[in-house]
Write a protein that holds these residues in place. Structure first.
Motif, PDB file in Angstrom:
ATOM      1  N   PHE B  17       0.889  -1.169   0.000  1.00  0.00           N
ATOM      2  CA  PHE B  17       0.000   0.000   0.000  1.00  0.00           C
ATOM      3  C   PHE B  17       0.916   1.206   0.000  1.00  0.00           C
ATOM      4  O   PHE B  17       1.461   1.571   1.036  1.00  0.00           O
ATOM      5  N   VAL B  20       4.051   1.045   2.155  1.00  0.00           N
ATOM      6  CA  VAL B  20       3.923   0.001   3.175  1.00  0.00           C
ATOM      7  C   VAL B  20       3.852  -1.369   2.522  1.00  0.00           C
ATOM      8  O   VAL B  20       3.058  -1.611   1.624  1.00  0.00           O
ATOM      9  N   ALA B  22       2.430  -4.434   3.145  1.00  0.00           N
ATOM     10  CA  ALA B  22       1.464  -5.072   4.036  1.00  0.00           C
ATOM     11  C   ALA B  22       1.687  -6.579   4.063  1.00  0.00           C
ATOM     12  O   ALA B  22       1.491  -7.227   5.088  1.00  0.00           O
ATOM     13  N   ASN B  42      -1.171  -5.526  15.784  1.00  0.00           N
ATOM     14  CA  ASN B  42      -1.958  -4.632  14.930  1.00  0.00           C
ATOM     15  C   ASN B  42      -1.116  -4.183  13.746  1.00  0.00           C
ATOM     16  O   ASN B  42       0.050  -3.823  13.903  1.00  0.00           O
ATOM     17  N   GLY B  43      -1.685  -4.251  12.586  1.00  0.00           N
ATOM     18  CA  GLY B  43      -0.973  -3.822  11.385  1.00  0.00           C
ATOM     19  C   GLY B  43      -0.029  -4.867  10.833  1.00  0.00           C
ATOM     20  O   GLY B  43       0.755  -4.583   9.922  1.00  0.00           O
ATOM     21  N   ALA B  44      -0.077  -6.082  11.356  1.00  0.00           N
ATOM     22  CA  ALA B  44       0.841  -7.126  10.899  1.00  0.00           C
ATOM     23  C   ALA B  44       0.510  -7.598   9.487  1.00  0.00           C
ATOM     24  O   ALA B  44       1.367  -8.130   8.789  1.00  0.00           O
ATOM     25  N   GLY B  45      -0.722  -7.428   9.084  1.00  0.00           N
ATOM     26  CA  GLY B  45      -1.107  -7.828   7.729  1.00  0.00           C
ATOM     27  C   GLY B  45      -2.160  -8.918   7.682  1.00  0.00           C
ATOM     28  O   GLY B  45      -2.461  -9.450   6.611  1.00  0.00           O
ATOM     29  N   LYS B  46      -2.756  -9.233   8.813  1.00  0.00           N
ATOM     30  CA  LYS B  46      -3.751 -10.316   8.874  1.00  0.00           C
ATOM     31  C   LYS B  46      -4.950 -10.009   7.967  1.00  0.00           C
ATOM     32  O   LYS B  46      -5.321 -10.811   7.112  1.00  0.00           O
ATOM     33  N   SER B  47      -5.528  -8.839   8.186  1.00  0.00           N
ATOM     34  CA  SER B  47      -6.705  -8.496   7.390  1.00  0.00           C
ATOM     35  C   SER B  47      -6.355  -8.398   5.916  1.00  0.00           C
ATOM     36  O   SER B  47      -7.160  -8.763   5.046  1.00  0.00           O
ATOM     37  N   THR B  48      -5.166  -7.917   5.621  1.00  0.00           N
ATOM     38  CA  THR B  48      -4.762  -7.795   4.224  1.00  0.00           C
ATOM     39  C   THR B  48      -4.672  -9.176   3.575  1.00  0.00           C
ATOM     40  O   THR B  48      -5.129  -9.366   2.446  1.00  0.00           O
ATOM     41  N   HIS B 208      -6.983 -11.998  18.606  1.00  0.00           N
ATOM     42  CA  HIS B 208      -5.903 -11.504  19.448  1.00  0.00           C
ATOM     43  C   HIS B 208      -5.862 -12.260  20.766  1.00  0.00           C
ATOM     44  O   HIS B 208      -4.977 -12.050  21.576  1.00  0.00           O
TER      45      HIS B 208
HETATM   46  N1  LIG Z   1      -6.426  -0.036   2.219  1.00  0.00           N
HETATM   47  C1  LIG Z   1      -5.223   0.269   2.741  1.00  0.00           C
HETATM   48  N2  LIG Z   1      -4.554   1.350   2.303  1.00  0.00           N
HETATM   49  C2  LIG Z   1      -3.323   1.651   2.813  1.00  0.00           C
HETATM   50  N3  LIG Z   1      -2.715   0.940   3.760  1.00  0.00           N
HETATM   51  C3  LIG Z   1      -3.336  -0.159   4.236  1.00  0.00           C
HETATM   52  C4  LIG Z   1      -4.621  -0.543   3.752  1.00  0.00           C
HETATM   53  N4  LIG Z   1      -4.999  -1.669   4.399  1.00  0.00           N
HETATM   54  C5  LIG Z   1      -3.999  -1.955   5.252  1.00  0.00           C
HETATM   55  N5  LIG Z   1      -2.994  -1.067   5.157  1.00  0.00           N
HETATM   56  C6  LIG Z   1      -1.736  -1.128   5.893  1.00  0.00           C
HETATM   57  O1  LIG Z   1      -1.210  -2.411   5.767  1.00  0.00           O
HETATM   58  C7  LIG Z   1      -0.674  -2.866   6.994  1.00  0.00           C
HETATM   59  C8  LIG Z   1      -1.343  -4.160   7.411  1.00  0.00           C
HETATM   60  O2  LIG Z   1      -2.693  -3.878   7.795  1.00  0.00           O
HETATM   61  P1  LIG Z   1      -3.770  -4.980   8.190  1.00  0.00           P
HETATM   62  O3  LIG Z   1      -5.070  -4.301   8.268  1.00  0.00           O
HETATM   63  O4  LIG Z   1      -3.650  -6.124   7.281  1.00  0.00           O
HETATM   64  O5  LIG Z   1      -3.287  -5.368   9.639  1.00  0.00           O
HETATM   65  P2  LIG Z   1      -3.971  -6.376  10.687  1.00  0.00           P
HETATM   66  O6  LIG Z   1      -2.961  -7.431  10.956  1.00  0.00           O
HETATM   67  O7  LIG Z   1      -5.287  -6.807  10.207  1.00  0.00           O
HETATM   68  O8  LIG Z   1      -4.099  -5.458  11.971  1.00  0.00           O
HETATM   69  P3  LIG Z   1      -5.262  -5.398  13.086  1.00  0.00           P
HETATM   70  O9  LIG Z   1      -4.932  -6.435  14.091  1.00  0.00           O
HETATM   71  O10 LIG Z   1      -5.107  -4.042  13.655  1.00  0.00           O
HETATM   72  O11 LIG Z   1      -6.561  -5.624  12.411  1.00  0.00           O
HETATM   73  C9  LIG Z   1      -0.833  -1.731   7.984  1.00  0.00           C
HETATM   74  O12 LIG Z   1       0.362  -0.988   8.034  1.00  0.00           O
HETATM   75  C10 LIG Z   1      -1.932  -0.911   7.381  1.00  0.00           C
HETATM   76  O13 LIG Z   1      -1.780   0.437   7.727  1.00  0.00           O
END
Ligand SMILES: Nc1ncnc2c1ncn2[C@@H]1O[C@H](COP(=O)(O)OP(=O)(O)OP(=O)(O)O)[C@@H](O)[C@H]1O
Ligand SMILES: [Mg+2]
Lengths: 340, 278
Positions: B17, B20, B22, B42-48, B208
């Motif tokens: 992104f 970043v 991700a 948080n922000g590790a990339g799970k949701s991505t 978590h």
């Molecule tokens: N649509 C987007 N645009 C820009 N950056 C993004 C986007 N989605 C995620 N990121 C970035 O990618 C990285 C991974 O985010 P992600 O949401 O996958 O984390 P996560 O592991 O799900 O965290 P959490 O536990 O907080 O849900 C983070 O640095 C986030 O800021």
């Protein structure tokens, strides 16, 4: 966790048909469901004591005929509101469709029956314009139909140039004046049919189910693959068609159109729907409630005339009634939707 | 369950992104009937990673195989067609509708009258929804006609899962399914996940809460700043180790050899996959 099922079942050993009717719904659910009918009963008894010449066949028929236009409109409005929209242009559309019929039979050689169908077509077309403004131009429903309210109403005024068109054939007046078996007004029959169709559509069709889903949670509806915009479009077109039917009924009843016909119908219609218990923010329809709401408002309008109260004061009364009803519903603490 | 080829196999997935990273060359695989917990700060990339699987964020690099076949998942619709269902924390349910209406939303059953009038078969939908909920999820919804917003979080979750089961999902992804649930509801959700496993549905759980994860998962996958730093069967890792991996006190622990597949070959047939399975 298999042990969980029997335990849960034990706690609910009531019979199924009972559950089906009563379920786990709060008492206030029933109060809003029955609200308009209780209102009709109370108001009827009140009028009985006020005037002993109120309860006559002629007067009851007058009330029903008067209310039937709003019943038809309120059924359409129930779909629009349940789907998360609102249509402020219904009054203008009703007037415009009535004018369409009048104009076609007076100034063209078009057969009367075709003129009526043309009016339905014009209604659907106006509804489609509303729908396009909302779905394609992404205008808020409120703004889009406010704009078309003014526009449709304006077109009517321009076309009619301050004149009144009157005296129409029995064919044109069929829906508004014909009496089935010499007694039962066609307008009432139409209103009941529209009510039944509306009810079946709402409870037993995809159209109804998706309408509820869209108004209840638009995001979830999209994720379930429902073409939200197409259904929004249908709502406004359906409303337009019903405005066409209402316009033809009204023309037949009044035997005349002028530039201001249909004015105020939007407020009256929305009021009927709200009194009927439909959630103003969508997702919770009450088709029969809307019919009852229209009937209650019709009774009130008739009563005010009966008691010699001026037409303009009736507006004030309508406003007070709406506020009162909404107040009662919220005092009952009835939660129709998540987040109030 | 290690004998068959993986249901989903992602290799060297990269997603940026802007600046970043991700996801940085992440490998991920899951078998039918396996429950994998996806953990990380948080922000590790799970949701991505989930959004790559579901087609919401197509990746810049890497390849995906589903049931052994190379696939490109470019939209949610495409992932749905593969049999992937996601439950987000805020469930995609219609609160004003009752249980069966939600289970069947968008997939209504109908019945014909007079040969041409097609109406919803509410009775059949209700019975079918109640059956799925009772038999597959162990929840009794008989006689529940009220809108679901009046129901508990756990009950709503069961309804969302019944939706996924009815859609014949082969992979169910749960993003923070237990975050807002009470003790009993968490237990029930864990039981539901175990039932899904029994019916050979693969489940990815993001959470978590390590206690919940260790109660339900077969395997843990740990992400840290877009990289996979842990991939370990549950019985080969302790909660302390998992935390150490998440925060970076422990560099890396990858125990399951099969999750790093051999380099992809040309269009393998379904049957060929045995040779390179673990
Ligand atoms: N649509 C987007 N645009 C820009 N950056 C993004 C986007 N989605 C995620 N990121 C970035 O990618 C990285 C991974 O985010 P992600 O949401 O996958 O984390 P996560 O592991 O799900 O965290 P959490 O536990 O907080 O849900 C983070 O640095 C986030 O800021
Ligand atoms: Mg996340």
């Amino acid at each position: 966790m298999a042990t969980d099922a029997p335990r849960a079942a034990d706690s609910r050993l009531r019979s199924r048909p009972f559950d089906r009717v009563v379920g786990q719904r709060p008492l206030s659910y029933w109060l809003t469901l029955l609200g308009p009918w209780i209102g009709i009963l109370v108001f009827g008894v009140f009028m009985l004591f006020m005037r002993d010449d109120w309860l006559t066949v002629v007067n009851m028929r007058n009330i029903l005929i008067q209310a039937s236009v709003f019943m038809v409109l309120a059924v359409g409005m129930t779909f629009v509101i349940t789907g998360g929209g609102i249509d402020l242009s219904v009054g203008a559309m009703t007037g415009a469709t009535a004018l369409t019929v009048a104009w076609l039979v007076k100034f063209t050689a078009l057969p009367d029956v075709l003129a009526i169908f043309a009016a339905f077509g014009v209604g659907i077309l106006m509804g489609a314009i509303n729908g396009l403004l909302v779905t394609r131009l992404k205008m808020p429903d409120f703004i889009a139909t406010l704009a078309t309210w003014i526009t449709f109403g304006g077109v009517v005024l321009v076309v009619i140039e301050g004149h009144t068109l009157f005296r129409f054939s029995d064919t044109v007046r069929f829906l508004g004046r014909y009496r089935l078996f010499e007694q039962l007004p066609m307008a009432v029959v139409v209103a009941v049919i529209v009510g039944i169709i509306g009810h079946v559509l709402m409870t037993r069709s995809r159209f109804g189910r998706y309408t509820i889903a869209i108004g209840g949670n638009r995001k979830a509806a999209v994720e379930a693959g429902i073409p939200v915009e197409r259904y929004k479009m249908f709502h406004y077109m359906f409303m337009g068609l019903l405005a066409g039917i209402a316009g033809v009924i009204m023309l037949g009843r009044l035997n005349a159109v002028h530039g201001l016909v249909g004015q105020g119908y939007e407020i009256h219609t929305i009021a009927a729907v709200i009194i009927g218990g439909t959630a103003l923010y969508g997702g919770v329809p009450r088709i029969w409630g809307s019919i009852g709401g229209a009937l209650l408002l019709g009774m009130m309008a008739n009563a005010l005339t009966f008691l010699g109260i001026h037409y303009f004061v009736q507006y004030v009364f309508s406003g007070i009634i709406i506020v009162l009803i909404v107040l009662i519903y919220s005092l009952l603490g009835y939660r129709q939707r998540p987040e109030g | 369950m290690a004998s068959a080829s993986p249901l989903l196999e992602m290799t060297a997935i990269t997603k940026r992104f802007g600046g970043v990273r991700a996801l940085d060359e992440v490998d991920f695989a899951i078998d039918p009937g396996e429950v994998v917990a996806l953990v990380g700060e948080n922000g590790a990339g799970k949701s991505t990673l989930i959004k790559v699987i579901t087609g919401i964020h197509p990746p810049e690099g890497g390849s995906i195989r589903y049931r052994g076949k190379p696939v490109e998942v470019r939209s949610r619709r495409e992932s749905q067609q593969l049999g992937i269902e996601v439950l987000y924390q805020e469930l995609s349910l219609v609160g004003v509708m009752n249980a069966y209406q939600n289970v069947f939303l968008g997939k209504e059953l109908t019945k014909r009258y007079l040969g041409f009038i097609e109406l919803l078969d509410n009775e059949r939908m209700r019975l079918e929804a109640e059956r799925i909920l009772l038999e597959q999820l162990g929840m009794d919804f008989r006689g529940r006609w009220e809108p679901i917003f009046l129901m508990s979080g756990g009950q709503q979750q069961a309804i969302a899962l019944a939706r996924a089961i009815y859609a014949e999902a082969s992979l169910v992804i749960l993003d923070e399914p237990m975050a807002s649930l009470g003790v009993e509801e968490v237990e029930r959700t864990i039981a539901i996940i175990q039932r899904l496993r029994e019916s050979r549905v693969a489940v990815i759980v993001i959470s978590h809460n390590l206690e919940h994860i260790f109660a339900v998962a077969d395997r843990l996958v740990v992400l840290r700043r877009g990289r996979k730093v842990g991939d370990v069967p549950k019985d080969r890792i302790t909660p302390e180790e998992a935390i150490a991996l998440m925060v970076g006190r422990l560099e890396e622990k990858i125990v399951t050899p099969g999750t790093v597949p051999a380099p992809p070959r040309e269009e393998p047939r379904r049957g060929d996959r045995r040779s390179e399975s673990r």
